[in-house]
Design a protein around this motif. Structure first.
Motif, PDB file in Angstrom:
ATOM      1  N   SER A 189       0.837  -1.193   0.000  1.00  0.00           N
ATOM      2  CA  SER A 189       0.000   0.000   0.000  1.00  0.00           C
ATOM      3  C   SER A 189       0.870   1.241   0.000  1.00  0.00           C
ATOM      4  O   SER A 189       1.964   1.230   0.573  1.00  0.00           O
ATOM      5  CB  SER A 189      -0.915   0.012   1.222  1.00  0.00           C
ATOM      6  OG  SER A 189      -1.791   1.116   1.169  1.00  0.00           O
ATOM      7  N   VAL A 190       0.378   2.299  -0.642  1.00  0.00           N
ATOM      8  CA  VAL A 190       1.078   3.574  -0.633  1.00  0.00           C
ATOM      9  C   VAL A 190       0.772   4.257   0.703  1.00  0.00           C
ATOM     10  O   VAL A 190      -0.142   5.067   0.822  1.00  0.00           O
ATOM     11  CB  VAL A 190       0.665   4.461  -1.836  1.00  0.00           C
ATOM     12  CG1 VAL A 190       1.409   5.799  -1.785  1.00  0.00           C
ATOM     13  CG2 VAL A 190       0.967   3.745  -3.145  1.00  0.00           C
ATOM     14  N   ASN A 191       1.518   3.832   1.691  1.00  0.00           N
ATOM     15  CA  ASN A 191       1.492   4.399   3.039  1.00  0.00           C
ATOM     16  C   ASN A 191       2.922   4.333   3.541  1.00  0.00           C
ATOM     17  O   ASN A 191       3.757   3.649   2.948  1.00  0.00           O
ATOM     18  CB  ASN A 191       0.610   3.575   3.980  1.00  0.00           C
ATOM     19  CG  ASN A 191      -0.869   3.717   3.707  1.00  0.00           C
ATOM     20  OD1 ASN A 191      -1.510   2.809   3.194  1.00  0.00           O
ATOM     21  ND2 ASN A 191      -1.425   4.858   4.051  1.00  0.00           N
ATOM     22  N   ASP A 192       3.202   4.985   4.648  1.00  0.00           N
ATOM     23  CA  ASP A 192       4.546   4.862   5.203  1.00  0.00           C
ATOM     24  C   ASP A 192       4.636   3.606   6.071  1.00  0.00           C
ATOM     25  O   ASP A 192       3.607   3.011   6.440  1.00  0.00           O
ATOM     26  CB  ASP A 192       4.964   6.121   5.966  1.00  0.00           C
ATOM     27  CG  ASP A 192       4.141   6.372   7.208  1.00  0.00           C
ATOM     28  OD1 ASP A 192       4.200   5.534   8.134  1.00  0.00           O
ATOM     29  OD2 ASP A 192       3.457   7.402   7.256  1.00  0.00           O
ATOM     30  N   ALA A 193       5.842   3.194   6.368  1.00  0.00           N
ATOM     31  CA  ALA A 193       6.066   1.949   7.111  1.00  0.00           C
ATOM     32  C   ALA A 193       5.479   1.996   8.515  1.00  0.00           C
ATOM     33  O   ALA A 193       5.037   0.971   9.039  1.00  0.00           O
ATOM     34  CB  ALA A 193       7.561   1.640   7.174  1.00  0.00           C
ATOM     35  N   HIS A 194       5.433   3.170   9.118  1.00  0.00           N
ATOM     36  CA  HIS A 194       4.864   3.302  10.470  1.00  0.00           C
ATOM     37  C   HIS A 194       3.369   2.961  10.439  1.00  0.00           C
ATOM     38  O   HIS A 194       2.860   2.241  11.296  1.00  0.00           O
ATOM     39  CB  HIS A 194       5.078   4.715  11.013  1.00  0.00           C
ATOM     40  CG  HIS A 194       6.505   5.137  11.011  1.00  0.00           C
ATOM     41  ND1 HIS A 194       7.406   4.768  11.984  1.00  0.00           N
ATOM     42  CD2 HIS A 194       7.198   5.884  10.121  1.00  0.00           C
ATOM     43  CE1 HIS A 194       8.588   5.266  11.705  1.00  0.00           C
ATOM     44  NE2 HIS A 194       8.495   5.952  10.575  1.00  0.00           N
ATOM     45  N   VAL A 195       2.663   3.471   9.442  1.00  0.00           N
ATOM     46  CA  VAL A 195       1.237   3.191   9.293  1.00  0.00           C
ATOM     47  C   VAL A 195       1.019   1.712   9.001  1.00  0.00           C
ATOM     48  O   VAL A 195       0.134   1.075   9.589  1.00  0.00           O
ATOM     49  CB  VAL A 195       0.625   4.071   8.178  1.00  0.00           C
ATOM     50  CG1 VAL A 195      -0.787   3.615   7.826  1.00  0.00           C
ATOM     51  CG2 VAL A 195       0.616   5.529   8.614  1.00  0.00           C
ATOM     52  N   MET A 196       1.824   1.150   8.112  1.00  0.00           N
ATOM     53  CA  MET A 196       1.658  -0.274   7.773  1.00  0.00           C
ATOM     54  C   MET A 196       1.936  -1.163   8.980  1.00  0.00           C
ATOM     55  O   MET A 196       1.264  -2.176   9.179  1.00  0.00           O
ATOM     56  CB  MET A 196       2.555  -0.646   6.589  1.00  0.00           C
ATOM     57  CG  MET A 196       2.143   0.019   5.281  1.00  0.00           C
ATOM     58  SD  MET A 196       0.481  -0.405   4.730  1.00  0.00           S
ATOM     59  CE  MET A 196       0.781  -2.027   4.018  1.00  0.00           C
ATOM     60  N   GLY A 197       2.899  -0.779   9.802  1.00  0.00           N
ATOM     61  CA  GLY A 197       3.179  -1.529  11.021  1.00  0.00           C
ATOM     62  C   GLY A 197       2.012  -1.478  11.999  1.00  0.00           C
ATOM     63  O   GLY A 197       1.623  -2.492  12.589  1.00  0.00           O
ATOM     64  N   ALA A 198       1.432  -0.296  12.171  1.00  0.00           N
ATOM     65  CA  ALA A 198       0.269  -0.150  13.049  1.00  0.00           C
ATOM     66  C   ALA A 198      -0.924  -0.923  12.497  1.00  0.00           C
ATOM     67  O   ALA A 198      -1.669  -1.558  13.252  1.00  0.00           O
ATOM     68  CB  ALA A 198      -0.087   1.332  13.206  1.00  0.00           C
ATOM     69  N   TRP A 199      -1.091  -0.914  11.175  1.00  0.00           N
ATOM     70  CA  TRP A 199      -2.198  -1.645  10.556  1.00  0.00           C
ATOM     71  C   TRP A 199      -2.011  -3.142  10.724  1.00  0.00           C
ATOM     72  O   TRP A 199      -2.964  -3.877  10.975  1.00  0.00           O
ATOM     73  CB  TRP A 199      -2.313  -1.247   9.092  1.00  0.00           C
ATOM     74  CG  TRP A 199      -3.601  -1.618   8.434  1.00  0.00           C
ATOM     75  CD1 TRP A 199      -4.841  -1.638   8.995  1.00  0.00           C
ATOM     76  CD2 TRP A 199      -3.780  -2.004   7.077  1.00  0.00           C
ATOM     77  NE1 TRP A 199      -5.783  -2.019   8.065  1.00  0.00           N
ATOM     78  CE2 TRP A 199      -5.145  -2.234   6.876  1.00  0.00           C
ATOM     79  CE3 TRP A 199      -2.906  -2.162   6.000  1.00  0.00           C
ATOM     80  CZ2 TRP A 199      -5.661  -2.642   5.645  1.00  0.00           C
ATOM     81  CZ3 TRP A 199      -3.416  -2.546   4.781  1.00  0.00           C
ATOM     82  CH2 TRP A 199      -4.794  -2.784   4.614  1.00  0.00           C
TER      83      TRP A 199
END
Length: 168
Positions: free
Chosen positions: A82-92
């Protein structure tokens, strides 16, 4: 647009990895796509955004529900891009309880999305350039099948469709 027989793009995604402790992560860690896909069968699915309604309620859960059968069908890894940053993907990943099953890979600058030709311009909705909802079965770095959703749809990129393709 990427098609059957094409190699995955030579780009780097980012990933957080869980470690012992309450919600602590290490990273972001670079994931060189071609290198990470070498010698593996990967069920890769892409979503417009982490924490968005369809992505959270249907897309990721469909791969978690089919995970054991995908493994039996020869899939080595499941990737969500997904076009998100790694911090967001980790939280998701923590929110979706996908650890150990689905690798949540961040395409922060949309390099993967652009290289595959699967960009989705959501600028008018305040989300910028994203990746189209899609999925690919990848074998040794080459695309064996590709499924791209029509705008606003969730019909061909789900875990059950990928399972049928993996079983071939």
């Amino acid at each position: 647009m990427i098609k059957v027989g094409d190699e995955l793009p030579d780009v780097t995604l980012q990933e957080y990895s869980e470690v012992e402790g309450n919600g602590c992560s290490i990273g972001p860690n670079p994931v060189k796509v071609r290198e990470a896909a070498k010698g593996k069968t990967i069920a890769l699915f892409a979503v417009p955004g982490a924490f968005t309604p369809t992505c959270s309620a249907k897309h990721v859960p469909s791969y978690l529900q089919n995970y054991d059968e995908l493994k039996k069908a020869g899939v080595d890894e499941v990737w969500c891009v997904s076009v998100n940053d790694a911090h967001v993907m980790g939280a998701w990943a923590r929110d979706q309880k996908s650890g150990g099953k689905v690798r949540m890979l961040a395409d922060g600058s949309a390099d993967f999305a652009k290289a595959t030709g699967l960009t989705l311009d959501l600028t008018g909705r305040g989300m910028g350039v994203r990746m189209q909802r899609s999925s690919m079965l990848v074998k040794d770095g080459k695309v064996a099948s590709v499924n791209v959703e029509a705008p606003g749809k969730f019909e061909v990129s789900d875990g059950a469709t990928m399972l049928a393709q993996a079983r071939g």
